[in-house]
Design an enzyme around this catalytic site. Structure first.
Site, PDB file in Angstrom:
ATOM      1  N   ASP A  99      12.956  11.384 -63.257  1.00 46.30           N
ATOM      2  CA  ASP A  99      12.245  12.939 -62.785  1.00 46.30           C
ATOM      3  C   ASP A  99      10.339  11.917 -62.800  1.00 46.30           C
ATOM      4  O   ASP A  99      10.243  10.399 -63.466  1.00 46.30           O
ATOM      5  CB  ASP A  99      11.511  14.053 -62.979  1.00 46.30           C
ATOM      6  CG  ASP A  99      11.863  13.948 -64.970  1.00 46.30           C
ATOM      7  OD1 ASP A  99      11.086  13.319 -65.405  1.00 46.30           O
ATOM      8  OD2 ASP A  99      11.969  14.852 -65.784  1.00 46.30           O
ATOM      9  N   ASP A 273      19.556  19.277 -60.009  1.00 47.76           N
ATOM     10  CA  ASP A 273      19.652  18.664 -62.044  1.00 47.76           C
ATOM     11  C   ASP A 273      19.592  20.577 -61.798  1.00 47.76           C
ATOM     12  O   ASP A 273      18.849  21.213 -61.462  1.00 47.76           O
ATOM     13  CB  ASP A 273      18.528  17.859 -61.636  1.00 47.76           C
ATOM     14  CG  ASP A 273      17.120  18.723 -61.415  1.00 47.76           C
ATOM     15  OD1 ASP A 273      17.078  18.099 -63.144  1.00 47.76           O
ATOM     16  OD2 ASP A 273      16.338  18.590 -60.834  1.00 47.76           O
TER      17      ASP A 273
END
EC number: 2.4.2.64
Length: 427
Positions: A99, A273
């Site tokens: 991320d 996720d």
């Protein structure tokens, strides 16, 4: 053909549900092939809490997520570069997604401020002033060396309304161009832009339209699962998948509850996720189709069954609920054993959905799953509505009332999920 000529990401839809927007795909990355839909366990600092890489391989985990914010602070860029990237540093041979780090700073740090330059914050380790710009986020992610990386986006709380939402969406578009410009490893790392726009349909549509003009290999949907109603949640997912291209993977960030995964696959999402499986394990909870088993409860003291007789993870093969109850109240090792099971559960759920899509039996799979998941209570209205929007019809169940406090059980379950969401957001 040399490695430099292999595309860093290819994606192929291998099967589609004839009723809903669900699809099964094959994503080929530098380090491994990834079958979609896929759940990516979160290894915040280069490891899943309580699970080592060899155990993840045994579970046939194909891809995991690393956190740029935490890895950028510790071990830091220089260490990652010297190690040759996160794959070598942690001994993980398969795919990694990273991320951007923006969400953690805005959601977890009290002193974060955002302007056009980037995100200004104080380090939680030494209180020093730090600035994360789109360029610096990309620099960290290039050092990490993940197969897929995220742009730095302007994150606002999901329930924010007014001009700030549009400002964040427009800034996110400007920042993706800065990320693309700074990206030094496009030949072996794929950058995903992030769709923002809050709960505003026109803003989401505008953002998707703008991002599709960029040369990217996939898309992420951000800014959801952060406190909004489930009705708003599914509608925004549906809006985004309705406009995103069909030939590229779609990643919904931060979603991990089993029912949410099933609904969002039906709505056309490919990748997910969440820290939920490992975090709930640390509270002594095991995931099963009917929800969660809190193994700290006394009723499991004499229960000699495995967590799930249909699960083939090492925890279910070797240990009973009674033993896990015993160590859950006494030993920290229980969180490791439960984490193994919970990750195995999520991966098995995704595999079951893929197989159902490939057999074109996904609607029946959804109906059977919801019957098990909400065995003692009605299926929530938002789930019925979301599935109906993609032509999967579930029967409407009568509301059951809990005699103790006269609250519908669906409302009580939602309160429990709200607490779980708060725990996930704070991790």
């Amino acid at each position: 053909m040399g490695p430099s000529h292999i595309p860093p990401l290819t994606y192929k839809v291998v099967a589609e549900c004839s009723v809903s927007k669900a699809r099964a795909g094959l994503m080929t990355l530098r380090h491994s092939e990834v079958n979609t839909p896929v759940f990516m366990p979160v290894g915040t600092q280069g490891t899943l809490k309580g699970i080592v890489p060899d155990q993840l391989i045994e579970l046939n985990c194909q891809i995991l997520l690393g956190n740029t914010y935490h890895l950028g602070l510790r071990p830091g860029i220089e260490t990652l570069k010297k190690a040759g990237g996160l794959h070598k540093f942690m001994g993980w041979p398969r795919a990694i997604l990273t991320d951007s780090g923006g969400f953690q700073m805005v959601s977890l740090l009290q002193l974060a401020e955002i302007d056009e330059h980037g995100v200004n914050f104080r380090s939680p380790f030494d209180n020093s002033q730090c600035m994360l710009t789109p360029e610096h986020s990309i620099e960290i992610q290039n050092a990490i060396g993940g197969d897929i990386m995220m742009q730095l986006d302007d994150v606002v709380k999901t329930t924010t309304t007014g001009p700030r939402v549009e400002e964040a969406m427009e800034r996110t578009i400007r920042w993706v161009d800065r990320c693309i410009e700074a990206h030094a490893r496009d030949d072996d790392q794929s950058l995903f832009p992030i769709v923002q726009g809050g709960l505003d349909v026109p803003l989401r549509q505008r953002c998707v339209s703008a991002l599709m003009e960029r040369q990217v290999r996939g898309f992420a949907v951000g800014g959801l699962s952060g406190g909004e109603s489930k009705h708003d949640f599914w509608r925004m997912v549906d809006v985004c998948t309705g406009y995103l291209p069909k030939d590229k993977p779609r990643y919904l960030m931060g979603v991990g509850f089993a029912a949410d995964l099933v609904v969002c696959v039906a709505l056309g999402i490919d990748m997910f996720d969440c820290v939920f499986p490992t975090r709930t394990a640390r509270f002594g909870c095991a995931l099963v189709d009917s929800g969660q088993l809190n193994l700290k409860q006394p009723k499991y003291k004499l229960d000699m069954e495995p967590i799930d007789k249909d699960c083939d993870c090492s925890t279910c093969r070797r240990y009973t609920r009674s033993y896990l109850h015993h160590i859950a109240t006494n030993e920290s090792v229980s969180s490791s054993l439960l984490s193994i099971h919970n990750v195995a559960y999520q991966l098995r759920l995704m595999r079951s959905m893929r197989e159902a899509i490939q057999r074109d039996e996904f609607p029946q799979f959804v109906a059977d799953f919801m019957a098990r998941h909400f065995k003692a209570e009605p299926v929530p209205a938002w789930i019925r509505e979301a599935l109906s929007a993609v032509n999967i019809q579930l029967p409407a169940d009568p509301e059951r009332i809990d005699e103790q406090d006269q609250k519908p059980k669906t409302e009580k379950r939602r309160e429990t999920e709200d607490v779980a969401e708060e725990q996930v957001a704070s991790s």
